[in-house]
Design an enzyme around this catalytic site. Structure first.
Site, PDB file in Angstrom:
ATOM      1  N   ALA A  64       0.908  -1.212   0.051  1.00 43.09           N
ATOM      2  CA  ALA A  64      -0.030  -0.102   0.156  1.00 43.09           C
ATOM      3  C   ALA A  64       0.873   1.346  -0.012  1.00 43.09           C
ATOM      4  CB  ALA A  64      -0.836   0.035   1.276  1.00 43.09           C
ATOM      5  N   GLY A 109       0.183  -5.268   1.090  1.00 43.06           N
ATOM      6  CA  GLY A 109      -1.073  -5.157   0.302  1.00 43.06           C
ATOM      7  C   GLY A 109      -1.124  -6.015  -1.039  1.00 43.06           C
ATOM      8  N   GLU A 112      -1.343  -9.562   0.137  1.00 42.54           N
ATOM      9  CA  GLU A 112      -2.558  -9.890   0.477  1.00 42.54           C
ATOM     10  C   GLU A 112      -3.529  -9.972  -0.832  1.00 42.54           C
ATOM     11  OE1 GLU A 112      -2.434  -7.447   4.671  1.00 42.54           O
ATOM     12  OE2 GLU A 112      -2.097  -6.311   3.032  1.00 42.54           O
ATOM     13  N   GLU A 132       5.059  -5.176   7.301  1.00 40.58           N
ATOM     14  CA  GLU A 132       4.214  -4.209   7.820  1.00 40.58           C
ATOM     15  C   GLU A 132       4.955  -3.750   9.183  1.00 40.58           C
ATOM     16  OE1 GLU A 132       1.008  -5.589   4.852  1.00 40.58           O
ATOM     17  OE2 GLU A 132       2.749  -6.355   6.285  1.00 40.58           O
TER      18      GLU A 132
END
Length: 258
Positions: A64, A109, A112, A132
């Site tokens: 992200a 992300g 994911e 993260e």
């Protein structure tokens, strides 16, 4: 139509390419909006038989967008996480088979997003990770949940607690990736797999996906009962009659999704 995604349909299979290579295809608000709109389009396309998601350039999705996340407060972080998680859940719940063709970095992300798909195929150049914790946060788009379900809790904890990246061959070894291909062969392999799904009865494929995904959330007896019901429902379709008749007549079946 989409600012950050190229989308085309080829032989009944949708190919969505995240196209923000200058930022390694990082997920910002625009990408999330485009993906959400695309998923809505796909949900309404009854002729579609499969979806491939890939990235432009040397990255699938490198996470992200940190610049967009950095100023968020508690409420903003909650909204951001829920937004991404809701999108990936919509992808996961698509009735058609979905394949992530991971061509490069699939971090945070990006990992994911790949895990929201039914199948993950990787380029030899692909790298996976949930880094993260090195940024002071947890995975936010359901990574703690899907990674543990895919590769087991202990391995997921190792990857998430360390934040380390793993290469494609290790990702296959731990069960995150179905197969690894040469970079130039990745999309062809994804299309070949999608076509192998698409040639079969669409309702039967849809019900089979539902049986697996829903059954994993149930006890065994409940899962078997659900499978029995969906199996029975197939016998109310034209495709079941066509498939079995074609088998007996030794000819290819012509399925109509009815």
């Amino acid at each position: 139509m989409y600012t950050t995604i190229r989308y085309e349909v080829k032989d009944g299979v949708g190919i969505a390419t995240i196209n923000r290579p200058e930022a390694l295809n990082a997920l910002n608000s625009t990408v999330i909006e485009d993906l959400s709109a695309l998923v809505n389009e796909i949900e309404n396309d009854k002729a579609l038989r499969g979806l491939i998601i890939t990235g432009e350039g040397r990255s699938f999705v490198a996470g992200a967008d940190i610049a967009e996340q950095c100023p968020l407060d508690l409420a903003g972080g909650r909204t951001w996480g829920r937004r991404g998680s809701a999108l990936f859940r919509k992808i996961e719940l698509l009735e058609i088979p979905t394949i992530a063709a991971v061509n490069g970095f699939a971090l945070g992300g990006g990992c994911e997003l790949a895990m929201a798909c039914d199948i993950i195929l990787a380029s030899e150049k692909a790298k996976f990770g949930q880094p993260e914790v090195s940024l002071g946060i947890t995975p936010g788009f359901s990574g703690t949940q899907r990674l543990a379900r895919r590769i087991g809790a202990a391995r997921a904890k190792e990857l998430i607690f360390s934040g380390k990246m793993i290469k494609a061959d290790e990702a296959k070894e731990v069960g995150l990736v179905n197969a690894v291909h040469a970079p130039e062969a990745l999309l062809d392999a994804a299309m070949e797999m999608a076509q192998s799904f698409a040639k079969n009865a669409p309702i039967a494929v849809k019900y089979s996906k539902a049986c697996i995904d829903r059954g994993l959330q149930m006890d065994l007896d409940s899962g078997i009962a659900m499978e029995n019901e969906l199996f029975a429902m197939c016998f109310g379709t034209e495709d079941q009659k066509e498939g079995m008749t074609a088998f007996l007549e030794k000819r290819p079946a012509q399925f109509k999704n009815k």
